[in-house]
Design an enzyme around this catalytic site. Structure first.
Site, PDB file in Angstrom:
ATOM      1  N   CYS A   1      36.877  38.316  55.756  1.00  0.00           N
ATOM      2  CA  CYS A   1      36.444  36.912  55.727  1.00  0.00           C
ATOM      3  C   CYS A   1      37.604  35.915  55.728  1.00  0.00           C
ATOM      4  O   CYS A   1      37.382  34.714  55.853  1.00  0.00           O
ATOM      5  CB  CYS A   1      35.550  36.670  54.511  1.00  0.00           C
ATOM      6  SG  CYS A   1      34.212  37.861  54.416  1.00  0.00           S
TER       7      CYS A   1
ATOM      8  N   HIS B   1      35.726  27.837  50.752  1.00  0.00           N
ATOM      9  CA  HIS B   1      35.139  29.129  51.137  1.00  0.00           C
ATOM     10  C   HIS B   1      33.661  29.092  50.761  1.00  0.00           C
ATOM     11  O   HIS B   1      32.827  29.472  51.562  1.00  0.00           O
ATOM     12  CB  HIS B   1      35.875  30.260  50.429  1.00  0.00           C
ATOM     13  CG  HIS B   1      35.461  31.614  50.882  1.00  0.00           C
ATOM     14  ND1 HIS B   1      35.478  31.988  52.205  1.00  0.00           N
ATOM     15  CD2 HIS B   1      34.994  32.701  50.200  1.00  0.00           C
ATOM     16  CE1 HIS B   1      35.049  33.238  52.323  1.00  0.00           C
ATOM     17  NE2 HIS B   1      34.746  33.688  51.119  1.00  0.00           N
TER      18      HIS B   1
ATOM     19  N   HIS C   1      27.418  32.585  56.147  1.00  0.00           N
ATOM     20  CA  HIS C   1      28.757  33.153  56.016  1.00  0.00           C
ATOM     21  C   HIS C   1      29.042  33.997  57.264  1.00  0.00           C
ATOM     22  O   HIS C   1      28.525  35.099  57.412  1.00  0.00           O
ATOM     23  CB  HIS C   1      28.830  34.012  54.754  1.00  0.00           C
ATOM     24  CG  HIS C   1      30.213  34.466  54.415  1.00  0.00           C
ATOM     25  ND1 HIS C   1      31.278  34.334  55.274  1.00  0.00           N
ATOM     26  CD2 HIS C   1      30.722  35.043  53.288  1.00  0.00           C
ATOM     27  CE1 HIS C   1      32.370  34.818  54.712  1.00  0.00           C
ATOM     28  NE2 HIS C   1      32.058  35.249  53.500  1.00  0.00           N
TER      29      HIS C   1
END
Lengths: 378, 401
Positions: free
Chosen positions: B158, B290, B327
């Site tokens: 990620c 994030h 995400h």
């Protein structure tokens, strides 16, 4: 610009566990590859004693590639710290890793679960499926919090070199790791990407890179200095494509390296040839008969097979080991090393005097990415 | 800020993206301004067998379907086409000394399925084997445009998209390339969906920084930015969206999936980013967080932000684009950097698209609901990953010196 040096080497390979075994391994004639289950030929890592380098509580949380990687990184740190003071601040020690396929066996196992009749995936297995799992596990096990990354293929050496030269970091461990896996191997065999002449291998290699200033400050010792790294890409390169690959990438990286260095100072070439007539021919052409005629040629993949993501670091590790113990390669062994189909006709001569500069080639066949590195003796 | 020479400075001159709410940058800009969300039941595979059936999926544009390769490969080529056209680059100017750095992850369902079928004795297409390697997306763009500069693939899960942009920045500053196409690519797969489900990280709604947050919603994106040496961009009168100031990396060396509760890894990456960018904390206006919507991440991230920015923290605007598009894993950093660039360029702050109670009881700070029309000067985008990898990148609104 800060000078960048190699101060530690760690290796888990069919060559051996640790740099001393690897040096010994390189001084012997390469063994014959073994036949793998999938019909390929290669050099699997059959020993497991590298696990002794991993904190006991961590071993069972890691898959095999993470174990090999962590062990190699630990060995490299131990090697670097064997001279001078230990690293005093692990918060600033980074780890940048190359991998071609990542945790391939873990991906295979998860696919069995995800796409099988029962879609339940093991929560213990899943975290290891990411391609950066091995570097993450190594950072966790060893407490490394510096600049950290994982690249798919070759590139970590250049990345770390640039970060160190520009003062962004003082100490970065670079590594490469990949493991043999039936899914990939079957595909490659089936489509004739690999055959008896292109054995494949696995393992993990790590190098501690430090700025000269950082190494000197702690009383460490340089094994080698990294002078130059050039990279280039061959668009359109296909591992499976027609044999018309022109190999322009390696030509460019080697030319750039030789224009930055005095070509006459190159005393050895650590090649990336892996037995593929396509790649080997292009590497020979890129290096040039002139240099091949006067420099020694070492082909690490004669001992390890094509090791994918760890290939570029393996080459620099072999070069560094050569500087560490320059007597390791006897001319007779070099002739064996040079016996690849690509270089057999290159009529090599071998010099007896000490090494000065070594030119190391790497080629990432999945992206057509060429890299040439030059290192020299302290 | 320390003045650098123009050849050491890097600017953004092209953008392209396919997301769950858009198939062009114009559409994405509108979506960000309006707080559009892209969530729904999973369409790409049967997710009824999992506890949660919700994702943010891309509807593949017609123009992408005619491109070659696997779905991820087609999507990244489509996004790259838009970004390169947007940059105005073409011909030898584009091919020579142009590199490619893509942050990417696990590949696609087609590839995974083909691999698995092979493992059960069925026929396998070699393209699946080659294509399953993380480098396939970047290579498709390299081949399409015949790029000859460095071609690298970042696979830090990620954090990959942000890390890729940082590495592209380095390649230019170090003189290894004049231009680098950077970005993030990841597509929804049953493998990742099942995995996230197994660790209990999924939720029906993505509610970053809400007291009601309970997990994330997976998404997918193909995001591309053209980075260019500033002097070269100015010479050709290119449109400049923003300047990249610097970035930071770290590892929190704690756990494979959970962040350290004290946010040390996030803090280190932000501090290193500020140092590399020669920024004081008070010079930063906006954080594209994030912000996954998981209990642990958002608490940790806010703690790290408070520690890094200190007295300036209450004046920071913080939002999570994941509240709109989920995400996107390895693609998240790339698309969130684009959202930040668009915000600086057009004069808005992308929103946190929900109206729930926020963790620090200051909804204004989290830009809730719709975008806030406000001109930020400097933005920092954060990405944190499995394996403890953390990355932060700083950009600045473009104005000619």
């Amino acid at each position: 610009m800060d000078k960048v040096c190699v101060t530690g080497i760690g290796i888990v390979s069919s060559l051996g566990i640790g740099y001393q075994e690897a040096i010994d391994g390189l001084s012997k004639k390469p063994s014959d590859p073994v036949q793998l289950e999938q019909g390929a030929w290669g050099y699997p890592v059959t020993r497991t004693d590298y696990k002794a380098y991993i904190p006991r509580a961590m071993v069972r949380k890691m898959d095999r590639i993470s174990q090999m990687t962590t062990a190699a990184v630990r060995m490299a740190m131990d090697h670097a710290e064997s001279v001078g003071r230990p690293f005093d601040q692990l918060d600033d020690v980074g780890l940048i890793l190359d991998t071609g396929m990542g945790s391939a066996s873990c991906v295979s196992a998860i696919l069995e679960e995800a796409l099988g009749s029962d879609p339940t995936i093991s929560p213990l297995l899943f975290p290891n499926v990411v391609a950066n799992a091995a570097s993450g596990q190594a950072c966790i096990a060893l407490g490394l919090k510096g600049l950290s990354s994982t690249l798919g293929g070759a590139g970590s050496l250049m990345y770390a070199f640039d970060l160190l030269q520009t003062g962004r970091a003082e100490r970065i461990i670079v590594g490469g790791s990949d493991e043999l896996n039936p899914l990939y191997t079957r595909g490659y065999v089936k489509h004739n990407v690999i055959d008896r002449n292109i054995p494949i291998g696995e393992g993990a290699v790590a190098l501690v890179l430090e700025t000269e200033r950082a190494a000197v400050d702690r009383g460490g010792a340089a094994i080698a200095y990294v002078d130059h790294i050039s990279v280039a890409t061959d668009p359109g390169f296909r591992t499976t494509g027609p044999r018309t690959f022109r190999g322009g990438g390696l030509h460019r990286t080697v030319s750039e390296a030789l224009s930055a260095e005095r070509a006459s100072s190159i005393t050895a070439v650590i090649g990336c040839a892996n037995g593929s007539s396509l790649l080997d021919r292009r590497e020979r052409s890129a290096v040039g008969i002139g240099l091949l005629n006067r420099a020694e040629l070492v082909l690490p993949k004669k001992w390890t097979g094509e090791v994918f993501g760890s290939g570029s670091i393996l080459g620099v590790a072999v070069a560094s080991m050569r500087l560490l113990r320059s007597s390791v390669y006897e001319p007779a062994e070099l002739e064996v090393a040079a016996a690849s189909a690509a270089v057999a006709s290159a009529s090599l001569t071998h010099r007896a005097e000490p090494m000065e500069k070594l030119l190391i080639n790497a080629y990432d066949a999945t992206r057509g990415q060429a890299m040439t590195t030059v290192i020299h003796k302290p | 800020m320390v003045k650098k020479d123009a050849h050491e400075r890097v600017v953004v001159t092209g953008l392209g993206a396919v997301t769950p709410i858009s198939s062009s940058i114009d559409e994405l800009t509108r979506g960000l301004l309006q707080g559009t969300k892209g969530f729904g039941p999973v369409a790409r595979f049967d997710a009824s067998q999992y506890a949660i059936d919700c994702a943010a999926e891309i509807r593949e544009p017609e123009g992408a379907k005619s491109l070659e390769g696997s779905r991820p490969s087609r999507l990244i080529q489509y996004a790259a086409d838009e970004a390169i056209e947007d940059s105005g680059l073409s011909g030898s100017l584009l091919r020579k000394r142009t590199g490619m750095v893509l942050g990417t992850g696990l590949g696609s369902d087609e590839i995974n399925t083909a691999m698995w079928q092979e493992s059960t004795g069925r026929e396998q297409d070699l393209a699946a084997v080659i294509g399953s390697m993380a480098s396939c997306g970047g290579r498709a763009v390299v081949d399409r445009y015949r790029l000859t500069g460095p071609s690298l693939t970042v696979v830090t899960a990620c954090a990959a998209g942000t890390n890729a942009a940082g590495l592209g920045f380095d390649l230019i500053v170090r003189g290894r390339a004049d231009r680098v196409i950077v970005g993030g690519l990841d597509t929804l797969t049953q493998l990742t969906y099942g995995g996230f489900s197994s660790i209990g990280a999924l939720a029906e709604q993505c509610l970053p920084f809400s007291t009601e947050r309970s997990g994330t919603v997976l998404g997918e994106n193909a995001a591309v930015l053209v980075l260019e040496r500033m002097d070269l961009a100015m010479q050709r009168n290119a449109r400049i969206y923003a300047e990249v100031l610097g970035y930071g990396l770290s590892n929190d060396a704690y756990h494979m999936t959970a962040p350290r509760s004290d946010g040390q890894g996030a803090k280190l990456s932000m501090l290193r980013c500020l140092a590399h960018a020669n920024l004081a904390p008070e010079q930063v206006d906006y954080i594209n967080a994030h912000g996954t919507g998981t209990v642990l991440n958002d608490e940790m991230e806010l703690l790290a932000l408070q520690e890094v920015f200190g007295d300036h923290f209450p004046r920071l605007y913080i939002s999570s684009t994941k509240s709109q598009i989920g995400h996107g894993l390895s693609s998240a950093g790339g698309i969130e950097l684009i959202a930040s660039v668009l915000g600086l360029y057009h004069g808005f702050l992308p929103p946190t698209a929900h109206d729930r109670e926020t963790m620090r009881a200051n909804p204004r700070q989290f830009v809730q609901g719709q975008a806030l029309l406000a001109q930020a000067e400097v933005a920092v985008s954060n990405s944190f990953a499995f394996g403890g990898h953390c990355a932060s990148i700083a950009i600045k609104r473009w104005e000619r010196d």
